[in-house]
Design a protein around this motif. Structure first.
Motif: not given
Length: 226
Positions: A132-142, A175-192
């Motif tokens: 999964h993409e890393p969480f945005n520590q400044k936001e709690f969105s969606n 608990a968290i929500m697992y959201h399988t979808r097209p990427p949101v943070q499109t510029k991430l590299t796989t190691d991120q």
């Protein structure tokens, strides 16, 4: 049991908006009618269900320390109190990424060990997308919620517009929500990306249930046992 309430006939009577921004997607009914559908769900099941989970088909709220919602919800009531909406952080698992587990994990690669009979079936195998993409520590969105419907007056897509006590944020370790979808943070590299194999804890039960349905509707042969 699953009850499907069809809303398809609305498009014959109303101009249904396909987007959430009215200036770009105008219409008589906002964003495929999500808010009316949520209100319908809350009031339809208000006295039939102790709790309602208000989320999309490609989203799944998973407890991290216990096995089921039946165990999770008493813990949330004990910590936060009853009659709140419980908000779960959105973890985006890009459905474009299929990577083996990190070398530090002993988990077997689910792509090589599971669900070979599903290759010709349309849709997304969530067991094959464990980063999964890393969480945005400044936001709690969606985020999405689980709520006691009797405490709700008006829900919205992300939370509650009007309710008895409002919403509380659930810690991501609980608990968290697992959201399988097209990427949101499109510029991430796989190691991120962050590896998370929690879904595999449910793989045996999920695979059995999905195989049963796929066989019943003829999408995989009856003798397929994987």
């Amino acid at each position: 049991f699953m009850e499907v309430i069809p809303w398809s006939k609305l498009s014959k009577l109303l101009n249904v908006s396909p987007g959430w921004q009215p200036e770009y997607s105008p219409g008589d009914l906002h964003y495929y009618g999500q808010i009316p559908a949520l209100n319908d769900c809350v009031y339809r099941y208000m006295y039939q269900s102790k709790y309602l989970a208000l989320h999309d088909m490609d989203e799944l709220i998973l407890p991290q320390s216990v096995d089921s919602w039946r165990e999770l919800l008493p813990l949330l009531e004990q910590k936060h109190g009853a009659d709140f909406g419980y908000m779960f952080e959105n973890a985006v698992f890009p459905n474009t990424i299929k990577l083996p587990p990190p070398t530090s994990h002993t988990t077997q690669d689910p792509q090589s060990s599971c669900c070979t009979g599903w290759q010709g079936v349309s849709g997304v195998n969530i067991l094959a997308h464990l980063y999964h993409e890393p969480f945005n520590q400044k936001e709690f969105s969606n985020f999405k919620i689980i709520v006691n419907p009797r405490a709700v007056f008006a829900p919205t897509v992300h939370g509650l517009l009007n309710s008895q006590k409002g919403c509380v944020r659930v810690d991501s370790n609980v608990a968290i929500m697992y959201h399988t979808r097209p990427p949101v943070q499109t510029k991430l590299t796989t190691d991120q990306l962050v590896y998370d194999d929690r879904l595999l804890s449910y793989s045996a039960r999920l695979t059995l249930a999905v195989n049963t349905v796929l066989k019943e509707i003829g999408l995989i042969p009856e003798d397929n046992t994987e």
